[in-house]
Design a protein around this motif. Sequence first.
Motif, PDB file in Angstrom:
ATOM      1  N   PRO A  80      -9.888  -3.954   4.587  1.00 37.66           N
ATOM      2  CA  PRO A  80      -9.176  -3.397   3.434  1.00 37.66           C
ATOM      3  C   PRO A  80      -9.743  -2.029   3.046  1.00 37.66           C
ATOM      4  O   PRO A  80     -10.957  -1.842   3.005  1.00 37.66           O
ATOM      5  CB  PRO A  80      -9.427  -4.418   2.323  1.00 37.66           C
ATOM      6  CG  PRO A  80      -9.738  -5.693   3.046  1.00 37.66           C
ATOM      7  CD  PRO A  80     -10.441  -5.281   4.307  1.00 37.66           C
ATOM      8  N   GLY A  81      -8.862  -1.081   2.821  1.00 41.80           N
ATOM      9  CA  GLY A  81      -9.272   0.255   2.417  1.00 41.80           C
ATOM     10  C   GLY A  81      -9.688   1.159   3.557  1.00 41.80           C
ATOM     11  O   GLY A  81     -10.056   2.312   3.331  1.00 41.80           O
ATOM     12  N   ALA A  82      -9.620   0.674   4.796  1.00 35.48           N
ATOM     13  CA  ALA A  82     -10.000   1.501   5.945  1.00 35.48           C
ATOM     14  C   ALA A  82      -9.028   2.665   6.089  1.00 35.48           C
ATOM     15  O   ALA A  82      -7.852   2.569   5.721  1.00 35.48           O
ATOM     16  CB  ALA A  82     -10.005   0.666   7.222  1.00 35.48           C
ATOM     17  N   LEU A  83      -9.529   3.758   6.637  1.00 38.75           N
ATOM     18  CA  LEU A  83      -8.668   4.906   6.912  1.00 38.75           C
ATOM     19  C   LEU A  83      -7.763   4.548   8.092  1.00 38.75           C
ATOM     20  O   LEU A  83      -8.248   4.186   9.170  1.00 38.75           O
ATOM     21  CB  LEU A  83      -9.517   6.135   7.227  1.00 38.75           C
ATOM     22  CG  LEU A  83     -10.495   6.544   6.126  1.00 38.75           C
ATOM     23  CD1 LEU A  83     -11.378   7.692   6.594  1.00 38.75           C
ATOM     24  CD2 LEU A  83      -9.741   6.915   4.861  1.00 38.75           C
ATOM     25  N   GLY A  84      -6.472   4.620   7.871  1.00 38.46           N
ATOM     26  CA  GLY A  84      -5.499   4.161   8.862  1.00 38.46           C
ATOM     27  C   GLY A  84      -5.646   4.805  10.224  1.00 38.46           C
ATOM     28  O   GLY A  84      -5.503   4.145  11.253  1.00 38.46           O
ATOM     29  N   SER A  85      -5.952   6.096  10.257  1.00 39.40           N
ATOM     30  CA  SER A  85      -6.065   6.799  11.536  1.00 39.40           C
ATOM     31  C   SER A  85      -7.220   6.260  12.375  1.00 39.40           C
ATOM     32  O   SER A  85      -7.175   6.310  13.606  1.00 39.40           O
ATOM     33  CB  SER A  85      -6.238   8.300  11.312  1.00 39.40           C
ATOM     34  OG  SER A  85      -7.414   8.557  10.563  1.00 39.40           O
ATOM     35  N   THR A  86      -8.264   5.710  11.735  1.00 36.39           N
ATOM     36  CA  THR A  86      -9.404   5.184  12.486  1.00 36.39           C
ATOM     37  C   THR A  86      -9.099   3.820  13.095  1.00 36.39           C
ATOM     38  O   THR A  86      -9.902   3.301  13.867  1.00 36.39           O
ATOM     39  CB  THR A  86     -10.676   5.123  11.612  1.00 36.39           C
ATOM     40  OG1 THR A  86     -10.487   4.198  10.542  1.00 36.39           O
ATOM     41  CG2 THR A  86     -11.036   6.489  11.063  1.00 36.39           C
ATOM     42  N   VAL A 100      -3.468  -6.777   5.754  1.00 37.69           N
ATOM     43  CA  VAL A 100      -4.579  -5.942   5.302  1.00 37.69           C
ATOM     44  C   VAL A 100      -3.975  -4.627   4.811  1.00 37.69           C
ATOM     45  O   VAL A 100      -3.171  -4.016   5.510  1.00 37.69           O
ATOM     46  CB  VAL A 100      -5.585  -5.672   6.450  1.00 37.69           C
ATOM     47  CG1 VAL A 100      -6.687  -4.727   6.002  1.00 37.69           C
ATOM     48  CG2 VAL A 100      -6.160  -6.975   6.973  1.00 37.69           C
ATOM     49  N   ILE A 101      -4.370  -4.215   3.620  1.00 37.26           N
ATOM     50  CA  ILE A 101      -3.891  -2.951   3.065  1.00 37.26           C
ATOM     51  C   ILE A 101      -4.938  -1.877   3.354  1.00 37.26           C
ATOM     52  O   ILE A 101      -6.072  -1.955   2.872  1.00 37.26           O
ATOM     53  CB  ILE A 101      -3.652  -3.049   1.534  1.00 37.26           C
ATOM     54  CG1 ILE A 101      -2.746  -4.231   1.199  1.00 37.26           C
ATOM     55  CG2 ILE A 101      -3.092  -1.730   1.003  1.00 37.26           C
ATOM     56  CD1 ILE A 101      -1.350  -4.142   1.757  1.00 37.26           C
ATOM     57  N   LEU A 102      -4.534  -0.893   4.145  1.00 33.53           N
ATOM     58  CA  LEU A 102      -5.418   0.206   4.482  1.00 33.53           C
ATOM     59  C   LEU A 102      -5.329   1.286   3.407  1.00 33.53           C
ATOM     60  O   LEU A 102      -4.447   1.255   2.548  1.00 33.53           O
ATOM     61  CB  LEU A 102      -5.054   0.780   5.849  1.00 33.53           C
ATOM     62  CG  LEU A 102      -5.048  -0.200   7.019  1.00 33.53           C
ATOM     63  CD1 LEU A 102      -4.649   0.511   8.303  1.00 33.53           C
ATOM     64  CD2 LEU A 102      -6.387  -0.882   7.176  1.00 33.53           C
ATOM     65  N   ASN A 103      -6.230   2.250   3.470  1.00 38.55           N
ATOM     66  CA  ASN A 103      -6.205   3.376   2.545  1.00 38.55           C
ATOM     67  C   ASN A 103      -4.839   4.045   2.623  1.00 38.55           C
ATOM     68  O   ASN A 103      -4.291   4.219   3.695  1.00 38.55           O
ATOM     69  CB  ASN A 103      -7.308   4.364   2.926  1.00 38.55           C
ATOM     70  CG  ASN A 103      -7.478   5.456   1.919  1.00 38.55           C
ATOM     71  OD1 ASN A 103      -6.728   6.420   1.938  1.00 38.55           O
ATOM     72  ND2 ASN A 103      -8.447   5.320   1.054  1.00 38.55           N
ATOM     73  N   GLY A 104      -4.287   4.401   1.493  1.00 39.93           N
ATOM     74  CA  GLY A 104      -2.964   5.018   1.474  1.00 39.93           C
ATOM     75  C   GLY A 104      -1.840   4.009   1.370  1.00 39.93           C
ATOM     76  O   GLY A 104      -0.675   4.378   1.346  1.00 39.93           O
ATOM     77  N   GLY A 105      -2.169   2.723   1.362  1.00 39.46           N
ATOM     78  CA  GLY A 105      -1.163   1.688   1.168  1.00 39.46           C
ATOM     79  C   GLY A 105      -0.520   1.136   2.422  1.00 39.46           C
ATOM     80  O   GLY A 105       0.365   0.288   2.326  1.00 39.46           O
ATOM     81  N   LEU A 106      -0.935   1.586   3.596  1.00 45.93           N
ATOM     82  CA  LEU A 106      -0.369   1.063   4.840  1.00 45.93           C
ATOM     83  C   LEU A 106      -0.768  -0.402   4.990  1.00 45.93           C
ATOM     84  O   LEU A 106      -1.945  -0.745   4.955  1.00 45.93           O
ATOM     85  CB  LEU A 106      -0.870   1.868   6.040  1.00 45.93           C
ATOM     86  CG  LEU A 106      -0.416   1.399   7.419  1.00 45.93           C
ATOM     87  CD1 LEU A 106       1.098   1.545   7.557  1.00 45.93           C
ATOM     88  CD2 LEU A 106      -1.127   2.202   8.500  1.00 45.93           C
TER      89      LEU A 106
END
Length: 112
Positions: free
Chosen positions: A11-17, A54-60
Amino acid sequence: MSKHVTILLLPGALGSTVTIPLEMLNSANDIARAQRHREFCIDVQLAGTNVGDVILNGGLKVRCPASFASIESTDLVFIPGLWGNPRAAVRRHRELVKWLITQHGRGATLCG
């Protein structure tokens, strides 16, 4: 000579990573299959603390199909970038840290 790769979803991970390693590895598999090099296929698995969204950073929102605890052995682990204080993330994910130490001890490469 298949390799197992785990890409962690937190949760909260940067999507691009998460998405860039996933796309690169899937492209490598496509190229290997096109060139009939099936022995070089990569088994890519997304895993998180739990199965589910899982909600990533930016809401993805990404569907996590497996828990890291269900993976006994892997060759490579991609650890996503997390926004915020890394110490807080380590405290929230103590079991994951233990799993990473175990995987590294078994020869896995950790990539962050």
